[in-house]
Motif scaffolding. Structure first.
Motif, PDB file in Angstrom:
ATOM      1  N   ASP A   1       4.913  26.143  -4.203  1.00 20.62           N
ATOM      2  CA  ASP A   1       5.968  25.705  -5.121  1.00 20.62           C
ATOM      3  C   ASP A   1       7.003  26.805  -5.324  1.00 20.62           C
ATOM      4  N   LYS A   2       6.514  27.995  -5.531  1.00 21.62           N
ATOM      5  CA  LYS A   2       7.389  29.110  -5.846  1.00 21.62           C
ATOM      6  C   LYS A   2       8.339  29.462  -4.691  1.00 21.62           C
TER       7      LYS A   2
ATOM      8  N   ASN B   1       1.119  20.821  -9.148  1.00 22.54           N
ATOM      9  CA  ASN B   1       1.843  21.452 -10.247  1.00 22.54           C
ATOM     10  C   ASN B   1       1.263  21.014 -11.582  1.00 22.54           C
TER      11      ASN B   1
ATOM     12  N   ILE C   1       4.352  19.377  -5.670  1.00 20.18           N
ATOM     13  CA  ILE C   1       3.572  19.730  -4.477  1.00 20.18           C
ATOM     14  C   ILE C   1       2.287  18.899  -4.467  1.00 20.18           C
TER      15      ILE C   1
ATOM     16  N   MET D   1       9.715  27.528  -2.619  1.00 24.41           N
ATOM     17  CA  MET D   1      10.752  26.514  -2.361  1.00 24.41           C
ATOM     18  C   MET D   1      12.143  26.992  -2.796  1.00 24.41           C
ATOM     19  N   ASP D   2      12.221  27.662  -3.928  1.00 20.76           N
ATOM     20  CA  ASP D   2      13.514  28.152  -4.423  1.00 20.76           C
ATOM     21  C   ASP D   2      14.211  29.064  -3.423  1.00 20.76           C
TER      22      ASP D   2
ATOM     23  N   LYS E   1       8.027  19.480  -2.272  1.00 16.84           N
ATOM     24  CA  LYS E   1       9.110  19.144  -3.180  1.00 16.84           C
ATOM     25  C   LYS E   1       8.876  19.977  -4.432  1.00 16.84           C
ATOM     26  N   LYS E   2       9.814  20.839  -4.736  1.00 20.52           N
ATOM     27  CA  LYS E   2       9.704  21.722  -5.907  1.00 20.52           C
ATOM     28  C   LYS E   2       9.186  20.938  -7.125  1.00 20.52           C
ATOM     29  N   GLY E   3       8.122  21.397  -7.719  1.00 18.80           N
ATOM     30  CA  GLY E   3       7.590  20.750  -8.916  1.00 18.80           C
ATOM     31  C   GLY E   3       6.708  19.546  -8.643  1.00 18.80           C
TER      32      GLY E   3
END
Lengths: 246, 246, 246, 246
Positions: free
Chosen positions: B196-197, D193, A226, B199-200, A222-224
């Motif tokens: 994280d990166k 994060n 992890i 994911m976008d 999940k973005k932000g």
């Protein structure tokens, strides 16, 4: 699959429909769609059409026994060097998870002789094999419904043996004879007591004995945010491998 | 392999010999021996002749980059459903560990197009492929020494893509186009920041995103003293997988 | 500690100096400095002065036996409810790691009776205790250099017993008698065979038996490159706990 | 606890009774029994009376927030060297799990100043503290219902700080000032994060930064069938520690 990642594995059939709490979908509306596309239920919920792989199938297999998990089968395939052309002996067919995964890898070349003494379990394996294997794959699988320790097994005939029965040590003398020189074994061993017990029977027959345990932990992607998932399967089995000693 | 489980991987050549602290062995004395047999050094020490599998080869590959470990490759094979006939795109050949392991599984059926922008690394991969693959395997491997993001890639051509480069997100748009509908990806991701990166860039292109980490722990298999080994590789990589969204 | 996180544990003494490859430091220059400050070697390298905690001390203890790791001791302290005032029996002093860690927690209130049959090992424990414990802590520690199974132990006298000897089952009958009703035990058990073996002797004496294994994995904390460390201690011990059954 | 290891944590009160599917027990029949003894329900089922420790209490605490698990608290206690006399600053009281566990270790000597900005959560912490701490323990705990970042904190006053709030980096400047030279911190960090994000604020303020993750896996302790449990909590938190840099 829905937006929350929940999945349902279904067989699409003309004229029938799929009903869940998110609504209904007519299978006729799915037929002709591409994998990876989405479809909307009669309640307006979006579902994704995803092609399952052998990994998904194994986890959903019909079964009466503990399955071998894909993470462990993947290890066995590379550790023993299973590839098209391999001649494989499997002691303990179970639900057929290992049989099927390996048959798909062999791609119609090679052979799997698999032994299962309980007829009810062998029937489940057959059902699963028929569902997941193509004709070419089925052609190289032979299910023997008999007790391996009492079966008549040809000598020096197999490259690889995979043992997944209650008392794996009972199969070792015959497995030894059945393997070609330098043949490899993998043994599925659920408890540490059994790891200890099998050592006696390996002695003098197999060398290069290694045993591993493989953990698989999922990550929340999940973005932000992890992080690993909170729940995890903590254990499945020990996998012991070795080479025939001549 | 010696009695303590230490192993040396050697190429046997007529007229040469193998020398370690346990003594010398003439390769001519090994030639003709069966795998699984033992041989004695000139100092009277026993060594075992064991046929290495792809698992052993990967761990000993010549390399300039971090290899992908067999435990992770085995997972990818089953998770993505790699089997003979699969058409595979690999972005980042590296030392060729993944290329070789998969080529052996394909058994001459299917295709691997693999991209590596650094020529020195591609040369190492070629060296490793030549050493470990048969002619039939080599036939289906195409190494492209060019930057994938600048290459001309045919559309909707591959079943599966495996990405193992420094900035995996840069490859995603082109990988998306190159995959058939419902095609699968696996991405090798060394750090959590990169998870994280990425994911976008996955958003809107891939669904069914899952990321896992696989631990492998060895067990000391000594009769009466079964326990895990004290040392362990604590981490190799995160493996992220997904399906193309159409 | 240097800039790369490497640490040296030293005892600062007037007139002496500390020499490493990064240069020399006169201890006289350290005396009077605050913890957390930095100092420069004669070669111009920066070193940090850090106060070690019991955690660091345990890992550096002089020893002849396998130590119990702080991660396992921390678990035992909370699991058994060790706190100031606890009356504790320790069977197997070893290097004194557990003894010292607990003594510091007791803070001069309560009692630790610890048994060690080997005099050479007891001497090491004494050395370590003298180095790390204050007078108040030492006052409540009694080292008995004798075989626990042959010692004369008062009955129903202890809240808690910690067992860390080769054959822990031999101590159980006497430990049972020594504990107050509802008293708790923790047993350090290095192999799975021993876990199995101890079950017989626990039966009928202890209830609420639980066994755990604790893994500690370090994270690389580098901005932009957060990931677990590649190397890890894969195993230390099983910790088994239980309550006396009356 | 019943024969299968299932546990119920209850407060025994005169005149009341305990009812579960295994039957009823009058609390009056429990009062006066020793810990570790067994009692029979009106349906003839045997139950064991076990004294809970702080470990059990933490897992059953009333809470509105994610608790810190005992395995992680045990690590923090030893890693930071918490012991009777320590002066501790806690930022983020939450349900009070850490506060209580540490208060019991301090044994009435030292101090815990704990900050919680949400009044509803502070009330739960107070409830839990009142239930589990004795008068001596409560005397050294001060709950401040205010936002730590806006509070007036005395300088160089604490040996140790423990931070467990949503955005831990916001507390670091003030925590830095509040610590004595060489003071230690532990930060509870749920996502990777956040581990990355906090690095910026640690820079120049804290040295000796280490981050760990602790796994606890239970073992099935059944004679002849020793193996890990299949289910496991896969993740709780990262614990980051460091020392104040002067």
């Amino acid at each position: 699959m829905d937006n929350k990642g929940r999945k349902w594995m279904v067989k699409v059939e003309r004229g029938k429909k799929f009903s869940i709490h998110l609504g209904d979908i007519k299978y006729d509306d799915i037929i002709g769609q591409k994998y990876g596309s989405s479809i909307t239920t009669h309640l307006g919920k979006k579902l994704y059409i995803i092609r399952p792989t052998i990994y998904d199938h194994i986890l959903k297999l019909k079964r009466k026994t503990q399955i071998v998990y894909p993470k462990d089968i993947g290890y066995i395939i590379l550790k023993l060097g299973i590839r098209p052309g391999s001649k494989i002996l499997e002691v303990g067919t179970g639900s057929g998870a290992v049989t099927i995964a390996i048959a798909l890898i062999l791609g119609g070349k090679g052979k799997i002789d698999t032994y299962e003494k309980r007829e009810d379990i062998a029937k489940i394996a057959e059902h699963n094999i028929n569902k997941l294997c193509g004709d070419e794959d089925k052609k190289i699988i032979n299910i023997h419904i008999k007790d391996f320790t009492e079966a008549n097994i040809p000598k020096e005939n197999y490259d690889i043996a995979i043992i997944d029965i209650d008392a794996p040590w009972t199969a070792l003398p015959k497995v030894y004879d059945a393997l070609k020189p330098g043949g490899k074994i993998a043994v599925i061993i659920p408890t540490y007591n059994q790891v200890d017990k099998i050592m006696d029977e390996l002695e003098g027959r197999f060398i290069n004995i290694e045993a591993v345990e493989i953990f698989l932990r999922e990550l929340q992607v999940k973005k932000g945010a992890i992080r690993p998932e909170f729940r995890m399967i903590g254990y499945t089995t020990v996998v012991l491998t070795g080479s025939k000693y001549s």
